[in-house]
Design a protein around this motif. Structure first.
Motif, short mmCIF file in Angstrom:
data_model
loop_
_atom_site.label_atom_id
_atom_site.label_comp_id
_atom_site.label_asym_id
_atom_site.label_seq_id
_atom_site.Cartn_x
_atom_site.Cartn_y
_atom_site.Cartn_z
N ALA A 39 0.84 -1.20 0.00
CA ALA A 39 0.00 0.00 0.00
C ALA A 39 0.87 1.25 0.00
O ALA A 39 0.60 2.22 -0.73
N ARG A 40 1.93 1.23 0.78
CA ARG A 40 2.85 2.37 0.85
C ARG A 40 3.55 2.57 -0.51
O ARG A 40 3.66 3.69 -0.99
N ASP A 41 3.97 1.46 -1.12
CA ASP A 41 4.62 1.55 -2.42
C ASP A 41 3.66 2.06 -3.49
O ASP A 41 4.05 2.86 -4.34
N LYS A 42 2.42 1.61 -3.44
CA LYS A 42 1.40 2.06 -4.39
C LYS A 42 1.17 3.56 -4.24
O LYS A 42 1.08 4.30 -5.22
N LYS A 43 1.08 3.99 -3.00
CA LYS A 43 0.86 5.42 -2.73
C LYS A 43 2.03 6.24 -3.27
O LYS A 43 1.82 7.31 -3.88
N ALA A 44 3.25 5.76 -3.09
CA ALA A 44 4.43 6.47 -3.60
C ALA A 44 4.42 6.51 -5.12
O ALA A 44 4.74 7.55 -5.72
N ARG A 45 4.05 5.39 -5.77
CA ARG A 45 3.96 5.37 -7.24
C ARG A 45 2.92 6.36 -7.73
O ARG A 45 3.15 7.11 -8.68
N ASP A 46 1.75 6.35 -7.08
CA ASP A 46 0.68 7.27 -7.47
C ASP A 46 1.09 8.73 -7.28
O ASP A 46 0.77 9.59 -8.11
N LYS A 47 1.81 8.99 -6.21
CA LYS A 47 2.27 10.35 -5.93
C LYS A 47 3.27 10.81 -7.01
O LYS A 47 3.18 11.94 -7.50
N ARG A 48 4.18 9.91 -7.37
CA ARG A 48 5.15 10.27 -8.43
C ARG A 48 4.43 10.48 -9.76
O ARG A 48 4.77 11.38 -10.51
N GLU A 49 3.43 9.66 -10.04
CA GLU A 49 2.67 9.80 -11.29
C GLU A 49 1.92 11.14 -11.31
O GLU A 49 1.91 11.84 -12.33
N ALA A 50 1.30 11.50 -10.20
CA ALA A 50 0.59 12.77 -10.13
C ALA A 50 1.55 13.95 -10.30
O ALA A 50 1.24 14.92 -10.98
N LYS A 51 2.72 13.82 -9.73
CA LYS A 51 3.73 14.89 -9.84
C LYS A 51 4.19 15.04 -11.30
O LYS A 51 4.39 16.15 -11.78
N ARG A 52 4.34 13.91 -12.00
CA ARG A 52 4.76 13.96 -13.40
C ARG A 52 3.70 14.61 -14.28
O ARG A 52 4.03 15.29 -15.25
N LYS A 53 2.43 14.41 -13.95
CA LYS A 53 1.34 14.97 -14.75
C LYS A 53 1.17 16.45 -14.54
O LYS A 53 0.56 17.13 -15.36
N ASN A 54 1.66 16.96 -13.44
CA ASN A 54 1.52 18.41 -13.16
C ASN A 54 2.65 19.20 -13.72
O ASN A 54 3.64 19.00 -14.07
#
Length: 132
Positions: free
Chosen positions: A117-132
């Motif tokens: 869950a922690r790893d998923k959250k980190a991946r999602d956070k990096r993905e959101a950062k890349r999209k911004n």
């Protein structure tokens, strides 16, 4: 999840090391890493035999795909570490999605608590950062 961190640390310097290491040695190292991860999941999640087979197949396919992609980036002389992280995230997400389909509810909850869950959250956070 410590395994994924270990794997990431193993794969990042792959470029220089891969040139020195034969393909056979690389395949052996990868097979050992996968075997350890499968055993870890089998013991900690109390997997059925059919689930062990799928976990092994998923990890083998996804790690091989990730290794191939990272080697391709290395051969292209890519110097941006974000591209390597994106490739790892993409393959780790595929593994996450595949595991969700084969684990029962209790196994999935335990898998998430072990760090997925922690790893998923980190991946999602990096993905959101890349999209911004």
């Amino acid at each position: 999840m410590k395994f994924f961190v270990t794997l990431a640390l193993f794969l990042l310097p792959l470029g220089a090391f891969a040139q020195q290491m034969s393909e056979e040695e690389q395949a052996k190292k990868l097979a050992e890493l996968i075997e350890k991860e499968v055993e870890h999941h089998e013991q900690n999640l109390e997997l059925e035999d059919w689930q062990v087979f799928y976990v092994d197949s998923i990890l083998t396919a996804n790690y091989k795909g990730m290794m191939d992609e990272l080697e391709g980036l290395n051969k292209s002389k890519v110097s941006n570490p974000d591209l390597f992280i994106m490739a790892q995230d993409r393959w780790m997400e595929k593994t996450y999605v595949a595991f969700e389909k084969i684990f029962d509810e209790a196994q999935w909850a335990k898998y998430l608590k072990q760090g997925a869950a922690r790893d998923k959250k980190a991946r999602d956070k990096r993905e959101a950062k890349r999209k911004n």
